[in-house]
Design a protein around this motif. Structure first.
Motif, mmCIF file in Angstrom:
data_model
loop_
_atom_site.group_PDB
_atom_site.id
_atom_site.type_symbol
_atom_site.label_atom_id
_atom_site.label_comp_id
_atom_site.label_asym_id
_atom_site.label_seq_id
_atom_site.Cartn_x
_atom_site.Cartn_y
_atom_site.Cartn_z
ATOM 1 N N PHE A 106 0.833 -1.196 0.000
ATOM 2 C CA PHE A 106 0.000 0.000 0.000
ATOM 3 C C PHE A 106 0.874 1.255 0.000
ATOM 4 C CE2 PHE A 106 -2.448 3.264 2.360
ATOM 5 C CZ PHE A 106 -3.468 3.435 1.454
ATOM 6 N N ALA A 107 1.909 1.255 0.846
ATOM 7 C CA ALA A 107 2.816 2.411 0.900
ATOM 8 C C ALA A 107 3.526 2.597 -0.441
ATOM 9 C CB ALA A 107 3.832 2.232 2.030
ATOM 10 N N GLY A 108 3.907 1.504 -1.066
ATOM 11 C CA GLY A 108 4.551 1.589 -2.375
ATOM 12 C C GLY A 108 3.629 2.171 -3.419
ATOM 13 N N GLU A 109 2.377 1.786 -3.391
ATOM 14 C CA GLU A 109 1.399 2.330 -4.339
ATOM 15 C C GLU A 109 1.214 3.831 -4.128
ATOM 16 O OE1 GLU A 109 -2.150 0.048 -3.795
ATOM 17 O OE2 GLU A 109 -1.216 -1.807 -4.520
ATOM 18 N N LEU A 167 3.376 5.918 -2.767
ATOM 19 C CA LEU A 167 4.602 6.589 -3.178
ATOM 20 C C LEU A 167 4.679 6.702 -4.696
ATOM 21 C CD1 LEU A 167 7.242 7.851 -2.254
ATOM 22 C CD2 LEU A 167 8.266 5.573 -2.291
ATOM 23 N N SER A 168 4.289 5.664 -5.387
ATOM 24 C CA SER A 168 4.291 5.705 -6.857
ATOM 25 C C SER A 168 3.362 6.792 -7.373
ATOM 26 C CB SER A 168 3.857 4.351 -7.425
ATOM 27 O OG SER A 168 4.820 3.381 -7.162
ATOM 28 N N LYS A 169 2.185 6.909 -6.753
ATOM 29 C CA LYS A 169 1.228 7.940 -7.170
ATOM 30 C C LYS A 169 1.774 9.330 -6.898
ATOM 31 C CE LYS A 169 -2.869 5.077 -6.627
ATOM 32 N NZ LYS A 169 -4.092 4.831 -5.874
ATOM 33 N N LEU A 170 2.409 9.506 -5.749
ATOM 34 C CA LEU A 170 2.984 10.816 -5.425
ATOM 35 C C LEU A 170 4.105 11.185 -6.399
ATOM 36 C CD1 LEU A 170 3.190 10.686 -1.521
ATOM 37 C CD2 LEU A 170 1.756 12.196 -2.916
ATOM 38 N N LEU A 171 4.965 10.230 -6.703
ATOM 39 C CA LEU A 171 6.055 10.495 -7.641
ATOM 40 C C LEU A 171 5.519 10.770 -9.045
ATOM 41 C CD1 LEU A 171 8.662 7.868 -6.431
ATOM 42 C CD2 LEU A 171 8.707 10.345 -6.067
ATOM 43 N N ALA A 172 4.464 10.087 -9.428
ATOM 44 C CA ALA A 172 3.860 10.303 -10.748
ATOM 45 C C ALA A 172 3.272 11.720 -10.822
ATOM 46 C CB ALA A 172 2.794 9.279 -11.025
ATOM 47 N N GLN A 173 2.657 12.188 -9.729
ATOM 48 C CA GLN A 173 2.093 13.539 -9.721
ATOM 49 C C GLN A 173 3.189 14.596 -9.781
ATOM 50 O OE1 GLN A 173 -0.428 13.770 -6.279
ATOM 51 N NE2 GLN A 173 -2.142 12.738 -7.275
ATOM 52 N N ARG A 174 4.293 14.339 -9.103
ATOM 53 C CA ARG A 174 5.410 15.313 -9.113
ATOM 54 C C ARG A 174 6.052 15.391 -10.486
ATOM 55 N NH1 ARG A 174 9.286 15.400 -3.924
ATOM 56 N NH2 ARG A 174 7.997 16.883 -2.800
ATOM 57 N N ALA A 175 6.034 14.300 -11.215
ATOM 58 C CA ALA A 175 6.664 14.256 -12.529
ATOM 59 C C ALA A 175 5.859 15.051 -13.562
ATOM 60 C CB ALA A 175 6.843 12.811 -12.975
ATOM 61 N N ARG A 176 4.622 15.336 -13.270
ATOM 62 C CA ARG A 176 3.765 16.056 -14.239
ATOM 63 C C ARG A 176 4.080 17.501 -14.290
ATOM 64 N NH1 ARG A 176 -2.076 13.332 -12.969
ATOM 65 N NH2 ARG A 176 -1.443 11.249 -13.475
#
Length: 65
Positions: free
Chosen positions: A51-54, A56-65
């Motif tokens: 769950f934490a990995g998911e 974190l992935s979403k947060l990193l994906a949002q920052r990359a935008r």
């Protein structure tokens, strides 16, 4: 809870059938119970890490935008 929880009653029965002192059988049952708790803890930790990995992935994906 562990996936093989249905096997626990049969394990208790097997322990009861062992030719050993009552205290040895009780110790075996306690250790089996402790092992069940540890296995449950690892399963929960794995779920929380996924769950934490998911997240974190979403947060990193949002920052990359």
């Amino acid at each position: 809870m562990i996936k093989n929880a249905n096997s626990l009653p049969s394990m208790v029965q097997r322990i009861d059938d062992i030719r050993a002192s009552e205290s040895d059988r009780e110790n075996a049952k306690e250790q089996m119970h402790d092992a069940e708790l540890v296995a449950d803890l690892f399963c929960r930790a794995g779920t929380n890490l996924r769950f934490a990995g998911e997240l974190l992935s979403k947060l990193l994906a949002q920052r990359a935008r």
